[in-house]
Design an enzyme around this catalytic site. Sequence first.
Site, PDB file in Angstrom:
ATOM      1  N   SER A   1     -74.004 -13.135  38.837  1.00  0.00           N
ATOM      2  CA  SER A   1     -73.414 -11.525  39.139  1.00  0.00           C
ATOM      3  C   SER A   1     -73.219 -10.893  37.648  1.00  0.00           C
ATOM      4  CB  SER A   1     -72.519 -11.312  40.043  1.00  0.00           C
ATOM      5  OG  SER A   1     -73.072 -11.985  41.475  1.00  0.00           O
TER       6      SER A   1
ATOM      7  N   GLU B   1     -72.084 -21.503  36.023  1.00  0.00           N
ATOM      8  CA  GLU B   1     -72.364 -20.717  36.969  1.00  0.00           C
ATOM      9  C   GLU B   1     -71.690 -21.068  38.185  1.00  0.00           C
ATOM     10  OE1 GLU B   1     -76.703 -18.722  36.311  1.00  0.00           O
ATOM     11  OE2 GLU B   1     -76.842 -20.608  37.585  1.00  0.00           O
TER      12      GLU B   1
ATOM     13  N   GLY C   1     -79.807 -13.601  37.181  1.00  0.00           N
ATOM     14  CA  GLY C   1     -80.590 -13.710  38.346  1.00  0.00           C
ATOM     15  C   GLY C   1     -81.012 -12.287  38.556  1.00  0.00           C
ATOM     16  N   GLY C   2     -80.543 -11.576  39.513  1.00  0.00           N
ATOM     17  CA  GLY C   2     -80.730 -10.464  40.251  1.00  0.00           C
ATOM     18  C   GLY C   2     -81.024  -9.237  39.027  1.00  0.00           C
TER      19      GLY C   2
ATOM     20  N   TRP D   1     -85.836 -15.597  37.370  1.00  0.00           N
ATOM     21  CA  TRP D   1     -86.391 -14.789  38.324  1.00  0.00           C
ATOM     22  C   TRP D   1     -86.389 -15.387  39.589  1.00  0.00           C
ATOM     23  CZ3 TRP D   1     -91.340 -12.409  35.776  1.00  0.00           C
ATOM     24  CH2 TRP D   1     -90.961 -11.328  35.006  1.00  0.00           C
TER      25      TRP D   1
ATOM     26  N   GLY E   1     -75.570 -14.193  42.919  1.00  0.00           N
ATOM     27  CA  GLY E   1     -75.866 -13.416  43.658  1.00  0.00           C
ATOM     28  C   GLY E   1     -74.983 -12.609  44.693  1.00  0.00           C
TER      29      GLY E   1
HETATM   30  P1  PGA Z   1     -77.464 -13.719  39.831  1.00  0.00           P
HETATM   31  O1  PGA Z   1     -78.022 -15.211  39.412  1.00  0.00           O
HETATM   32  O2  PGA Z   1     -77.429 -13.317  38.182  1.00  0.00           O
HETATM   33  O3  PGA Z   1     -78.293 -13.147  40.553  1.00  0.00           O
HETATM   34  O4  PGA Z   1     -76.010 -13.760  40.236  1.00  0.00           O
HETATM   35  C1  PGA Z   1     -77.700 -16.053  38.431  1.00  0.00           C
HETATM   36  C2  PGA Z   1     -78.160 -17.537  38.447  1.00  0.00           C
HETATM   37  O5  PGA Z   1     -78.545 -18.126  39.682  1.00  0.00           O
HETATM   38  O6  PGA Z   1     -78.705 -17.821  37.484  1.00  0.00           O
END
Ligand code: PGA
Length: 244
Positions: A207, A162, A228-229, A10, A168
């Site tokens: 993403s 990642e 994340g998002g 988060w 993001g």
């Molecule tokens: P994201 O972030 O899914 O928003 O790209 C992934 C992360 O940083 O763990």
Amino acid sequence: MRNKILAANWKMNLTQPEVQNWLQESANYHWEAVGKELRIYPSALFLQQFQHDTHVGAQNFYVQDKGAFTGEISLAQLKSIGVQSVLIGHSERREIFNEDPGMIAQKVQACVQQRMPFILCCGETLSVRNKNAHLAFICEQLCSALEHFALEQLDQLTVAYEPIWAIGSGLSADQHQITEVHLAIRALLIELFGSAGQEIPILYGGSVTPENAKEIFSCPEVAGALVGGASLDPKVFHQLWEQL
Ligand code: PGA
């Protein structure tokens, strides 16, 4: 067969009422499934608001057990409230908070001492990828973090690839890019730890959305995702869970 993992990072998102809404709404969805593990990494503020049957992890910690380290939280403190794992080496910690390879290695050692499971993140910048130096870059990140890591500690380790340019950005890595890196990470883990290196889960992050999840989860060696998002809305996150 090891469990597949869907982990929500988060970051510094959601306020107290928003966390309450997330929890309430997520109760409408069915999360139990054989062979799948759900993990939530909320702000430290909210770690204690989850049911005991939820795997809750911390996004950050400091390497000492206790003492004069204003503003920091130790693994011993996290363990004392039931936190089950931590993230190490996320690119935002490396880039914004200047965590260098020495600090990342110290964090791995602290987890070993406290027997705290961790997700070790790695990934290249766009300029490293454009120079076609990404595989060497990622292997170096992992080797330096795991330098003093031993075979008997392997059950504590999960790796997450990642790519920084995918985090993001709305632009995830494609199947070819993910497969190339995941296979290279697997080969490195086997080189470091022998056949036991075969068992270490390797996640993808950057993403991940309900639209691309199926493709990503079908790549060889992808054991799940760090999200994340798309984890901030329980409905969207559950769509990922169903595709895992
Ligand atoms: P994201 O972030 O899914 O928003 O790209 C992934 C992360 O940083 O763990």
